[in-house]
Design a protein around this motif. Sequence first.
Motif: not given
Length: 181
Positions: A165-173
């Motif tokens: 989820v952290c990697r996903l959030a940072m990719s969206m950012a």
Amino acid sequence: MHGPGSASWLLVALCAASGAYCLLRMRSRVEEQRRTAGGEALMGFGMALMAVPAAVLAPPSGVWGAYVAVFAAAGLRAAWTARHRPHHAHHLVGAAAMVYMSAAMLLAPGAGHGAAGVPALTGALLLYFTAHVLASGARLVPVGAAVTPEAGVVSWADRPELALVCRLAMSMAMIAMLLTL
């Protein structure tokens, strides 16, 4: 990188929260979690600082040079690690994107793509991070009961789905930041 105020503050909060969780993961009992957590925390906090609205914090141009150096070093470390662990190539792409955005701010602060359109590298990074978001999101979709009674209680630092989820959030950012570049 500085977009509208409320969107920027949401990016700051998202990236800082991801960075904070990555710091927590550095205490994990799982070696692979600890190995990747430091670089991901650096990425999260770096992105959070980069997303702070310019009206609040307009960094001098020298800061962007420091960003280039720090993320180039992180990229070299990620390249070294990816030789033996190919799944770490994502960290290399993330560091390269941070170097690219920092260099863009160093060379032409405040100038967007304008009439010239989107450069090929920006487009390639947008495609990569969009694919990463879609793939990561698909991996988060539950496919059945994943609870194993013999596993016992898992600490917050050892939850692989939260790391994803952290990697996903940072990719969206990263997508949002690349769009405002």
